[in-house]
Every structure is written in structure tokens, then in C-alpha cells.
Design a protein around this motif. Structure first.
Motif, PDB file in Angstrom:
ATOM      1  N   CYS A 277     109.438  42.035  83.049  1.00 51.71           N
ATOM      2  CA  CYS A 277     109.332  40.676  82.467  1.00 51.71           C
ATOM      3  C   CYS A 277     108.974  40.720  80.987  1.00 51.71           C
TER       4      CYS A 277
ATOM      5  N   VAL B  64     113.400  38.691  78.917  1.00 50.33           N
ATOM      6  CA  VAL B  64     113.640  37.566  79.821  1.00 50.33           C
ATOM      7  C   VAL B  64     114.842  36.775  79.337  1.00 50.33           C
TER       8      VAL B  64
ATOM      9  N   SER C 199     105.425  35.617  80.211  1.00 46.83           N
ATOM     10  CA  SER C 199     106.704  35.006  80.568  1.00 46.83           C
ATOM     11  C   SER C 199     106.489  33.666  81.266  1.00 46.83           C
TER      12      SER C 199
END
Length: 440
Positions: free
Chosen positions: A334, A337, A395
Motif C-alpha cells: 500500500c 496506490v 493510504s
């Protein structure tokens, strides 16, 4: 009476004496950072330090030195796209034994040229290893040479087993490891290491680790014999052997405690973790053992607080492939992204989103526009962003900020937001109507 296995412990002991001085006694290091991450004491066996970059040298040298003088004079042949070819070519040069290598068309040019520099006879034939192997066995003059199978010949398995002897000898404070995580392709390395370590340290659990895209040993265990396994492209390309060797299967089945399967994202993450934390470059197949004990891996919970040995079996990864693997590792972590949002197609529409991303510490790597298939309004546009975050928590924070600002979010990572407000995972039909995902 049980049938005699094709390879015995004494074969490994003989191989260790035979190849001594011809291959590197690779070091074992304790990884502080990986130990913290995995929740166990992680010890790395650095086989990528072999001259040609992989453990394959052990078996190759043992096989070559086991030949009669007559067979040495005639030379050997093997079908290989990489590490086995390099190992056989290098040690053939050192021992004065002619080596011919049948390489499929998919073999990397860099590996072909290295084999040629070791004076090997390189022949490019066929689309895969199977076609190249058949050609070697049926076509003169190759059919008159000794064929060396890179994962199933008894001498190859015994040579690979010398890594197991070293691991036992290099265990900290003379204590055995609780686990050894062994990458498994054709099962030759698993067979040798399991035999050696279980003979000397029966309490050590030996775990075979396979990529999901080519789980050939698991398929063999289920069938009770080597059978072709469903195979697709994998980052652990060195383990992409559709059918395990017969000799390797018998030995590995007798001495391996368990076999687990890891996902492609875990393999990519392993390469990334080793690069960032240990400053070592390891190919996908060589890093597969680590994938099993990383958070989310199939053995992560079981090894907590234990001593775990992880062989890093090879470091021969192309630079271009390494870049792709790093990107996939960042995505799995992550830290890279992708998301799709719907914004105004008028001046300042995209700027509002990029300002929002900047405000929350996300860096934009790429932006893509999609106008033709958006039917909601003529003054709207779908924008696909590739952004850099610091990890999963960041994220989520950025995603929530985008949604809170009223930006219509269509895709975030693997989550698709449907028109009715429900969400689903890419590729699934649960969680709402199965609408096509933008840019899917």
C-alpha cells in the motif's frame, strides 16, 4: 521393508567432501529487521553469494565430479533457462568438461551470454524447457552426452543437500533451528535440505514453500506421484517447474514436514523487504521462503518466537524484472496506490484533487484521463491516479480525505465503489451489482 530412497544421507556427506573448495560456504546472518517484522528470529542463508548467483552450483559440481572419465570426455548437456545452465557452464569450465546448454527462446539474453563466456555450447531451441529437453535427448550429438537434470538427478539432490549440512553446522549457539523454509520448484533442493537437516536434527521442521501459480509439489502430494500442475506466469520464475522430479519427490515426501503456498504479492513483498532491510538483491524464487513467514504469510502465526532459517537461493534477477517486482511489492505494501475519481472536466477540476493529495502527504506518480466511456455528464471526466503513500494507514487516511471532500471515488486499490454506494473487490460480484470497474 520400506523401499530404498534414491538419495541417502551418506550421498550428501560424500557430496560435501567432493565439492569442498569448489563452491562458496555461504554465510548465515541474523536479520534484526526481519526478525522484528516476522516476530521470530530470522537467519538468512546467503546462497546468492555463489559465483554464478545461486545454490545450483552445489549440485552441478557434484554431478560433474561424479562422472566417469569416459563420460567427462564426451561432455554433458542440460536444458535450462537460467541458474542451472550458469552453474553447469561455470563448473564445467573449471573442471575441463564440455558443457552444452539447450535454452528455450524465453531465456534471458544476459544469461545466454554469461554461459557463452564460460565456453559452454549454447543452443536456443523451443518455447519452453520441456521442448528443449526433448530435443537434447533425441538429437545427436546431444543424445550421446550425459543429460544432467537440474532438480532430479541423485547427484544434483545430494549436492543441494550440502546446504542443509551447512545450515545445521551454522546454527547459533549449536542449537537447531525450529524451522527451515525451503523454496520448492522441481523439489530437488527441498529433498536434499530436508534429508540432511532431518537426519541431523529430527526436531527441526522443514517447510516447503511454493508459489500459487506453480504448486507442482502440492499437486504431486495430492496425487501420490509427480503429475503436471496448472502453471501460469510467476514472479518466482526459477520455481516454475510444472512437474516435480520423481527422485526428488520420493525423498522430499519422506522428510518434509509440510508444504505451504504463497501468493504472488507475498513474493514481491519478500524481494522488497530484503532489498530495503538487508540491502541484498534476491530473485523471486530465492525470496519465496521469506514470503511464508511475513505478516499475512501461511506460516507467520506458527513461527512466532521461534528460530527460522531462510535460504536465499539465488540473486539472478534481470534489472527490468526487478523494477516490476519492486513496483508490485510497493503496491502490495500500500505504498503505491491506484484510484479512479470523477472530476469536473473544466479548468481546475484535477487541481482540486491534486491539492487535496498534496495536503495529506500523498505524491502523484501518474495521471490518466478517460472521457469516451463516461456517460453521466459531458462536463465530467474519469481520472486514474497512481500515488505514493507511506503505507496502509496513510493510504486509508488519504482515501477518507478524498471521500470527505466530496470527490466521487470510483476505485481505490482493489475496492470498486458502485453507483448505488455499495463496494466490492475487483474481480468479485459480491457487495452490490457487478458493474464494470473503471479502467479495470
Amino acid at each position: 521393508m520400506a523401499a530404498r530412497l534414491p538419495v541417502l544421507f551418506e550421498d550428501i556427506a560424500i557430496a560435501a567432501t567432493r565439492i569442498r573448495g569448489g563452491v562458496v560456504r555461504s554465510p548465515v546472518t541474523h536479520s534484526y529487521w526481519l526478525s522484528q517484522l516476522c516476530g521470530c528470529d530470522v537467519f538468512l542463508k546467503h546462497e546468492q553469494f555463489q559465483f554464478t548467483g545461486s545454490f545450483k552450483e552445489r549440485g552441478a559440481r557434484n554431478a560433474l565430479m561424479s562422472l566417469s572419465e569416459e563420460k567427462k570426455a564426451k561432455g554433458v548437456v542440460a536444458a535450462s533457462a537460467g541458474n542451472h545452465a550458469l552453474a553447469l557452464s561455470w563448473h564445467g569450465k573449471q573442471l575441463g568438461i564440455p558443457v552444452s546448454v539447450l535454452m528455450p527462446t524465453v531465456a534471458p539474453l544476459a544469461k545466454r551470454s554469461k554461459c557463452a563466456k564460460f565456453d559452454a555450447n549454447i543452443v536456443v531451441h523451443g518455447d519452453n524447457i520441456g521442448v528443449a529437453k526433448k530435443y537434447a535427448e533425441e538429437t545427436a550429438p546431444f543424445s550421446e552426452m550425459t543429460y544432467v537434470n537440474g532438480y532430479d538427478d541423485p547427484e544434483i539432490i545430494a549436492g543441494a543437500g550440502t546446504m542443509g549440512l551447512e545450515l545445521v553446522d551454522q546454527a547459533p549457539d549449536a542449537d537447531a533451528y525450529d524451522y527451515i523454509m525451503v523454496p520448492c520448484g522441481g523439489a530437488g533442493l527441498l529433498a536434499g535440505v530436508a534429508l540432511a537437516s532431518k537426519t541431523l536434527r529430527p526436531a527441526t521442521r522443514v517447510i516447503g514453500v511454493e508459489p500459487r501459480n506453480c504448486a507442482s509439489f502440492t499437486a504431486a502430494l495430492e496425487a501420490g506421484e509427480p503429475v503436471p500442475a496448472p502453471t501460469t506466469s510467476t514472479l518466482a520464475d526459477g520455481l516454475a517447474v510444472p512437474t516435480v522430479g520423481g527422485n526428488a519427490f520420493e525423498v522430499a515426501r519422506a522428510h518434509t514436514d509440510e508444504v505451504v503456498i504463497v501468493e504472488e504479492s507475498d513474493v514481491a513483498l519478500s524481494v522488497l523487504r530484503l532489498l530495503e532491510n538487508e540491502k541484498v538483491i534476491v530473485e523471486g524464487g530465492g525470496a519465496t521462503g521469506l514470503a511464508a513467514i511475513l505478516p499475512g504469510g501461511p506460516m507467520h502465526k506458527e513461527v512466532q518466537g521461534k528460530r527460522v532459517a531462510v535460504p536465499l537461493c539465488g540473486g539472478n534477477i534481470d534489472v527490468t524484472t526487478l523494477g516490476r517486482v519492486i513496483d508490485r511489492g510497493l503496491a502490495a505494501d500500500c505504498r503505491l496506490v491506484r484510484f479512479v475519481a470523477e472530476v469536473s472536466d473544466r479548468a481546475g477540476g484535477i487541481a482540486e484533487v491534486t491539492s487535496l493529495l498534496s495536503e495529506h502527504g500523498a505524491s502523484v506518480k501518474d495521471v490518466f484521463h478517460e472521457r469516451a466511456w463516461l456517460q453521466s455528464a459531458v462536463d465530467r471526466v474519469q481520472i486514474k491516479f497512481i500515488i505514493e503513500c507511506t503505507g496502509p494507514e496513510h493510504s486509508v487516511q488519504v482515501r477518507d480525505a478524498v471521500r470527505a471532500a466530496g470527490v466521487p471515488l470510483l476505485v481505490w486499490g482493489k475496492t470498486v465503489y458502485n453507483a448505488d454506494g455499495t463496494a466490492r473487490t475487483l474481480g468479485s460480484t459480491t457487495g452490490g451489482p457487478a458493474e464494470p470497474a473503471p479502467f479495470e
